[in-house]
Design a protein around this motif. Structure first.
Motif, PDB file in Angstrom:
ATOM      1  N   LYS A 103     -40.519  18.694 -13.036  1.00 24.61           N
ATOM      2  CA  LYS A 103     -39.424  19.282 -12.253  1.00 24.61           C
ATOM      3  C   LYS A 103     -39.979  20.105 -11.093  1.00 24.61           C
ATOM      4  O   LYS A 103     -39.359  20.189 -10.026  1.00 24.61           O
ATOM      5  N   ALA A 118     -30.644  23.250  -5.425  1.00 21.88           N
ATOM      6  CA  ALA A 118     -30.498  24.688  -5.675  1.00 21.88           C
ATOM      7  C   ALA A 118     -31.806  25.410  -5.338  1.00 21.88           C
ATOM      8  O   ALA A 118     -32.887  24.860  -5.532  1.00 21.88           O
ATOM      9  N   VAL A 141     -30.854  29.749 -14.091  1.00 15.60           N
ATOM     10  CA  VAL A 141     -31.193  28.533 -14.847  1.00 15.60           C
ATOM     11  C   VAL A 141     -32.705  28.452 -15.037  1.00 15.60           C
ATOM     12  O   VAL A 141     -33.463  28.622 -14.079  1.00 15.60           O
ATOM     13  N   LYS A 143     -35.839  26.053 -16.432  1.00 18.80           N
ATOM     14  CA  LYS A 143     -36.163  24.663 -16.780  1.00 18.80           C
ATOM     15  C   LYS A 143     -37.640  24.517 -17.094  1.00 18.80           C
ATOM     16  O   LYS A 143     -38.490  24.963 -16.331  1.00 18.80           O
ATOM     17  N   VAL A 153     -33.518  22.513 -20.384  1.00 15.57           N
ATOM     18  CA  VAL A 153     -32.758  23.236 -19.354  1.00 15.57           C
ATOM     19  C   VAL A 153     -31.873  24.287 -20.022  1.00 15.57           C
ATOM     20  O   VAL A 153     -31.062  23.961 -20.885  1.00 15.57           O
ATOM     21  N   ILE A 155     -29.113  27.206 -19.278  1.00 16.43           N
ATOM     22  CA  ILE A 155     -28.221  27.878 -18.325  1.00 16.43           C
ATOM     23  C   ILE A 155     -27.962  29.267 -18.919  1.00 16.43           C
ATOM     24  O   ILE A 155     -27.194  29.397 -19.881  1.00 16.43           O
ATOM     25  N   GLU A 185     -34.151  28.650 -11.407  1.00 22.43           N
ATOM     26  CA  GLU A 185     -33.288  28.091 -10.378  1.00 22.43           C
ATOM     27  C   GLU A 185     -31.994  28.866 -10.238  1.00 22.43           C
ATOM     28  O   GLU A 185     -31.451  29.376 -11.223  1.00 22.43           O
ATOM     29  N   GLU A 186     -31.513  28.900  -9.030  1.00 24.85           N
ATOM     30  CA  GLU A 186     -30.193  29.456  -8.733  1.00 24.85           C
ATOM     31  C   GLU A 186     -29.131  28.687  -9.531  1.00 24.85           C
ATOM     32  O   GLU A 186     -29.210  27.459  -9.643  1.00 24.85           O
ATOM     33  N   PHE A 187     -28.149  29.397 -10.083  1.00 28.14           N
ATOM     34  CA  PHE A 187     -27.040  28.749 -10.787  1.00 28.14           C
ATOM     35  C   PHE A 187     -26.045  28.253  -9.742  1.00 28.14           C
ATOM     36  O   PHE A 187     -25.571  29.016  -8.900  1.00 28.14           O
ATOM     37  N   ILE A 188     -25.743  26.967  -9.759  1.00 32.07           N
ATOM     38  CA  ILE A 188     -24.757  26.419  -8.823  1.00 32.07           C
ATOM     39  C   ILE A 188     -23.615  25.785  -9.611  1.00 32.07           C
ATOM     40  O   ILE A 188     -23.762  25.511 -10.801  1.00 32.07           O
ATOM     41  N   GLU A 192     -20.205  17.020 -11.619  1.00 38.33           N
ATOM     42  CA  GLU A 192     -21.446  16.252 -11.511  1.00 38.33           C
ATOM     43  C   GLU A 192     -21.177  14.754 -11.450  1.00 38.33           C
ATOM     44  O   GLU A 192     -20.306  14.244 -12.146  1.00 38.33           O
ATOM     45  N   LYS A 214     -21.653  15.507 -21.161  1.00 36.51           N
ATOM     46  CA  LYS A 214     -22.866  15.904 -21.902  1.00 36.51           C
ATOM     47  C   LYS A 214     -22.607  16.752 -23.132  1.00 36.51           C
ATOM     48  O   LYS A 214     -23.378  16.720 -24.078  1.00 36.51           O
ATOM     49  N   MET A 273     -24.756  17.455  -8.098  1.00 41.00           N
ATOM     50  CA  MET A 273     -23.651  18.382  -8.306  1.00 41.00           C
ATOM     51  C   MET A 273     -22.925  18.508  -6.974  1.00 41.00           C
ATOM     52  O   MET A 273     -23.551  18.729  -5.935  1.00 41.00           O
ATOM     53  N   LEU A 282     -29.471  17.870  -8.730  1.00 41.19           N
ATOM     54  CA  LEU A 282     -29.830  18.657  -9.920  1.00 41.19           C
ATOM     55  C   LEU A 282     -31.120  18.141 -10.505  1.00 41.19           C
ATOM     56  O   LEU A 282     -31.948  18.895 -10.979  1.00 41.19           O
ATOM     57  N   GLU A 283     -31.240  16.826 -10.541  1.00 38.57           N
ATOM     58  CA  GLU A 283     -32.444  16.219 -11.122  1.00 38.57           C
ATOM     59  C   GLU A 283     -32.580  14.784 -10.638  1.00 38.57           C
ATOM     60  O   GLU A 283     -31.607  14.149 -10.242  1.00 38.57           O
TER      61      GLU A 283
HETATM   62  P1  AMP Z   1     -30.961  18.607 -15.557  1.00 35.65           P
HETATM   63  O1  AMP Z   1     -31.697  18.049 -16.741  1.00 35.65           O
HETATM   64  O2  AMP Z   1     -31.820  19.282 -14.540  1.00 35.65           O
HETATM   65  O3  AMP Z   1     -29.972  17.651 -14.982  1.00 35.65           O
HETATM   66  O4  AMP Z   1     -29.988  19.714 -16.184  1.00 35.65           O
HETATM   67  C1  AMP Z   1     -29.105  19.424 -17.234  1.00 35.65           C
HETATM   68  C2  AMP Z   1     -27.752  19.985 -16.913  1.00 35.65           C
HETATM   69  O5  AMP Z   1     -27.851  21.393 -16.690  1.00 35.65           O
HETATM   70  C3  AMP Z   1     -27.137  19.441 -15.647  1.00 35.65           C
HETATM   71  O6  AMP Z   1     -26.481  18.244 -15.861  1.00 35.65           O
HETATM   72  C4  AMP Z   1     -26.199  20.554 -15.257  1.00 35.65           C
HETATM   73  O7  AMP Z   1     -24.996  20.480 -16.003  1.00 35.65           O
HETATM   74  C5  AMP Z   1     -26.946  21.791 -15.688  1.00 35.65           C
HETATM   75  N1  AMP Z   1     -27.708  22.385 -14.555  1.00 35.65           N
HETATM   76  C6  AMP Z   1     -28.952  22.040 -14.156  1.00 35.65           C
HETATM   77  N2  AMP Z   1     -29.338  22.786 -13.106  1.00 35.65           N
HETATM   78  C7  AMP Z   1     -28.325  23.619 -12.818  1.00 35.65           C
HETATM   79  C8  AMP Z   1     -28.122  24.651 -11.838  1.00 35.65           C
HETATM   80  N3  AMP Z   1     -29.062  24.964 -10.941  1.00 35.65           N
HETATM   81  N4  AMP Z   1     -26.951  25.299 -11.859  1.00 35.65           N
HETATM   82  C9  AMP Z   1     -25.995  25.014 -12.784  1.00 35.65           C
HETATM   83  N5  AMP Z   1     -26.123  24.067 -13.731  1.00 35.65           N
HETATM   84  C10 AMP Z   1     -27.278  23.369 -13.760  1.00 35.65           C
END
Ligand code: AMP
Ligand code: GLY
Length: 419
Positions: A103, A118, A141, A143, A153, A155, A185-188, A192, A214, A273, A282-283
């Motif tokens: 990541k 983010a 957040v 990770k 991950v 939150i 990471e900043e929470f956004i 999705e 999810k 997102m 996000l990923e």
């Molecule tokens: P990821 O594996 O990075 O996709 O993260 C898993 C889930 O966490 C995502 O599908 C989002 O619902 C949530 N998420 C990841 N990053 C953020 C972020 N910066 N702000 C808010 N929610 C996040």
């Protein structure tokens, strides 16, 4: 052609199902496969992470193509090893799969090439990470840098929770080496959308859009899972948004990987997102999503084998990829206790009745087959998928199907597609 698909979940069942329709495929194998896959392909008892085992089997049995579907073998360089052995393989090489495997790599790539994501910082030192959390406050957040079975991950709603997550990853090694680095990471906020795209490193062709549910319970309650259901298309992903993403995210990502000397060939998955400031990444995943594949691939009209070959030969621009205009819904049937501990080996009933309607297909995620019966063999057991003219019809068909299926402790969400 003799084809081997590596993996054994619902995604792989869907890929095997689609490849089995290709007139060019003469023999289908899957390692390790599952109960459902065994009806369409020869299941070979080799783990998806066993690189030497897969390479040797492919050489000995003269596979013409190996499709590597899961994240772990891609990140570990299975495609590189197959290529070195002279075997054609579909999937990114190790240097490109790092876009999912780290990541920190993905975030630094996005920053360097101005791809919207983010704000963040990467830490290799625990006390620096804790200090940064104090400075930023919550929500925030955390990770784990590496692959952590979708559990890396956190939150965090409070500073203490974020700090506990960092301690768990960096000191207690909850995710092993995957937590040697953390991304904070900043929470956004926003809905999705998942976009899977075919790319040969030169051309990128997004597939139809989808959305994933999810959380384990209805109304997005309870802990995160690998995905309890999906639907396609996403009503949020209109043409304007698609154009924007193509210009600002998809093409820049492929170009960025090329500039870094990491040409990406395979399927690249963008987890987006849709924030009030526009879409943000996000990923990235270096592979087909699961269970997104179960709603996207049934809408594909083109021969999947032809697409895989065009990607390997870097001729993706030369083919025309077609999709139908239908809606697809996949509802996952999970084992009692999932995403926590769950039993396996329970008999599954009603599978034939569930698929009696021609618009419904049951993809197996975690099953085994023995003496004419199917048994549970994983947390996510089945993905009941329906493809219909409208989303409402698809939802109704998928639920009519899953209601015919039973095994002890089985549970599923009742609101898939109603997002
Ligand atoms: P990821 O594996 O990075 O996709 O993260 C898993 C889930 O966490 C995502 O599908 C989002 O619902 C949530 N998420 C990841 N990053 C953020 C972020 N910066 N702000 C808010 N929610 C996040
Ligand atoms: N459904 C999310 C993933 O495949 O990672």
């Amino acid at each position: 052609m003799k084809v081997l698909v590596v993996g054994g979940g619902g995604r792989e069942h869907t890929l095997v199902w689609k490849l089995s329709q290709s007139p060019k495929v003469s023999e289908l194998n899957c390692a390790p496969g599952n109960g459902g896959i065994s009806k369409l392909a020869t299941c070979v008892d080799i783990k998806a992470t066993d690189i030497d085992g897969i390479v040797n089997y492919s050489k000995e049995n003269k596979m013409d193509l190996v499709v590597v579907a899961p994240d772990d073998p891609l990140a570990a360089g299975m495609v590189d090893k197959l290529n070195e052995a002279g075997i054609r393989a579909f999937g990114p090489v190790k240097d490109a799969a790092i876009i999912e495997g780290s990541k920190a790599f993905a975030k630094n790539l996005m920053k360097k090439y101005n791809i919207p994501t983010a704000d963040y910082n990467v830490f290799e030192n625990c006390s620096d990470a804790l200090r940064y959390i104090d400075e930023c406050g919550a929500p925030i957040v955390v990770k784990a840098d590496g692959l952590a079975l979708g559990k890396g991950v956190i939150i965090a709603k409070a500073v203490e929770e974020a700090k506990a997550a960092v301690n768990g990853m960096m000191n207690d090694k909850l995710f092993g080496n995957a937590g040697n680095k953390v991304v904070i990471e900043e929470f956004i906020e926003g809905p999705e959308v998942s976009i899977l795209a075919f790319t040969d490193g030169k051309t990128i062709v997004p597939m139809v859009s989808s959305q994933d549910h999810k959380r384990v319970f209805d109304n997005d309650q309870g802990p995160n899972t690998g995905g309890m259901g999906t639907f396609s298309p996403s009503p949020l992903y209109d043409e304007k948004l698609a154009d924007y993403c193509m210009k600002e995210i998809f093409v820049p990502t492929i170009e960025a990987m090329n500039k870094e000397g990491r040409k990406f060939k395979g399927v690249l998955y963008f987890g987006l997102m849709i924030t009030k400031d526009g879409p943000k990444v996000l990923e990235y995943n270096a592979r087909f999503g699961d269970p997104e594949t179960q709603v996207v691939i049934p809408r594909l009209k083109t021969d999947l084998l032809e697409i895989f070959e065009a990607i390997i030969d870097e001729k993706l621009a030369d083919i025309n990829i077609e999709w139908d205009d239908n809606a697809a819904v996949c509802v996952v049937a999970a084992s009692g206790g999932y995403p926590g501990k769950y039993p396996t080996g329970l008999e599954i009933k009603g599978l034939d009745a569930a698929q009696a309607d021609s618009s419904t297909i049951v993809f197996h995620a975690g099953t085994s087959y023995n003496d004419g019966k199917f048994y549970t063999a994983g947390g996510r057991v089945l993905g009941v998928t329906a493809v219909e003219k409208t989303m409402d019809m698809a939802i109704n068909k998928a639920y009519a199907g899953i209601e015919k299926i039973s095994f002890e402790g089985m549970h599923y969400r009742k609101d898939i597609g109603r997002k």
